[in-house]
Design an enzyme around this catalytic site. Structure first.
Site: not given
Ligand SMILES: CC(C)(COP(=O)(O)OP(=O)(O)OC[C@H]1O[C@@H](n2cnc3c(N)ncnc32)[C@H](O)[C@@H]1OP(=O)(O)O)[C@@H](O)C(=O)NCCC(=O)NCCS
Ligand SMILES: CC(C)(COP(=O)(O)OP(=O)(O)OC[C@H]1O[C@@H](n2cnc3c(N)ncnc32)[C@H](O)[C@@H]1OP(=O)(O)O)[C@@H](O)C(=O)NCCC(=O)NCCS
Lengths: 174, 174
Positions: B111, B113, B123, B154
């Site tokens: 996953v 973004v 995400g 998640y």
């Molecule tokens: C993890 C990832 C997919 C999140 O995508 P994103 O588009 O930034 O997330 P969103 O903006 O949709 O966040 C949704 C919610 O989760 C929260 N959130 C996002 N990333 C978070 C994190 N790392 N820790 C805790 N909360 C998080 C947001 O604050 C948001 O909360 P809300 O609904 O209360 O506003 C993105 O940060 C990413 O690609 N990270 C690098 C790759 C990675 O680590 N992938 C997962 C491997 S298992």
């Protein structure tokens, strides 16, 4: 039947199945005088779905539609069965399968050993056979979700819970 | 760009993509006066492997042989891509995939973004889209292995760590 167990306790090498063909392996032969008892491992033998259901019933799993079980087996990367053969009779005594992307990751599901055959090192042998098959296919990341009561069983086989804080998670509908 | 975020904060319904076809969905349209910006979700669009590699580079993942990445995608049950479209230009900004037995279980992998698009609810939208697709295929058990730093991400989406003591485990060779 502490016999089998003795063979498995010493080292992980002791449980390595002796290869007879690429897809089927005989683990053990018991006795020379009585009718020979063999434990066979296979990734290719066809499995009767009713016999599999009986095996899963025996460990108390809830029933699943056979149509879906068949589909799941067809779309598993690897299906491993374990058989006890005495003379002409053959019985399914163990089962496990794995899903995979055929490249990086595999996930093991539905591991079961018949209660009559448990505690003899056969579950260990089954998982080691499965791992060996996955490694032959160049899968490096072998994963599973273990029920609380079998975490220790998998731990002895080299599986580590939550490595580096990685968490197994399940989605629940609201 | 806190714009998108506002749309997502209220309820999980607010992020449900509006269906345009069964396999492709437009999530959002931004602005009426400037060139329109759309976020598109797809399970069918072909993905340039170099563009995907760039996306994974951008979040600091270590590189993997493209041959194996291609194979993993071919053998994934579901591959979801997220695109930003401005006029004629189109950019891959998100990706996720799931392995499955096509019957009971699915496991989500890879996953991502793009950093420029993170923190805007995309995400969340990507994973909700993936869940929706899996549910349409009648998959009931949706699982994943979350790195420690994204467990909370998640969790907000309805994923529960270690339900009933179930443990995610990884096999490590001796
Ligand atoms: C993890 C990832 C997919 C999140 O995508 P994103 O588009 O930034 O997330 P969103 O903006 O949709 O966040 C949704 C919610 O989760 C929260 N959130 C996002 N990333 C978070 C994190 N790392 N820790 C805790 N909360 C998080 C947001 O604050 C948001 O909360 P809300 O609904 O209360 O506003 C993105 O940060 C990413 O690609 N990270 C690098 C790759 C990675 O680590 N992938 C997962 C491997 S298992
Ligand atoms: C879990 C199961 C597959 C183990 O099979 P088995 O053939 O009894 O296991 P083995 O005899 O090969 O045991 C190997 C080792 O694990 C240990 N072990 C076996 N089951 C164990 C358990 N539940 N908890 C802790 N240790 C266990 C054994 O003591 C043995 O240890 P040793 O190597 O030090 O002697 C079997 O008990 C079973 O089918 N259970 C019901 C179904 C189930 O729970 N499946 C797992 C769902 S995730």
């Amino acid at each position: 039947m502490a016999f089998w167990k003795g063979l498995f306790n010493n080292s992980s090498n002791a449980i390595a199945p002796s290869s007879t063909s690429s897809k089927e392996e005989v683990l053990l032969k018991k006795g020379e005088t009585q009718p020979e008892t063999k434990i066979l491992f296979s990734t290719t033998r066809s499995i009767d779905l009713y016999e599999l259901e009986e095996l899963c019933d025996a460990v108390g799993w809830s029933r699943r539609p056979l149509r879906k079980v068949r589909k799941a087996m067809q779309h598993s990367f690897l299906v491993v069965s374990m058989w006890e053969e005495k003379g002409a009779s053959r019985r399914l005594i163990g089962f496990a399968r794995a899903t995979s992307d055929h490249a990086f990751n595999a996930t093991i599901w539905d591991v079961v050993v018949h209660p009559r055959s448990q505690g003899k090192g056969l579950g260990k042998a089954l998982i080691n056979y499965l791992i060996k098959c996955l490694r032959q296919e160049d899968i490096s990341n072998i994963t599973l979700f273990a029920d609380a009561e079998v975490v220790q069983f998998y731990n002895r086989l080299g599986f580590v819970p939550d490595p580096e804080g990685i968490k197994g998670m399940f989605w629940y509908p609201d």
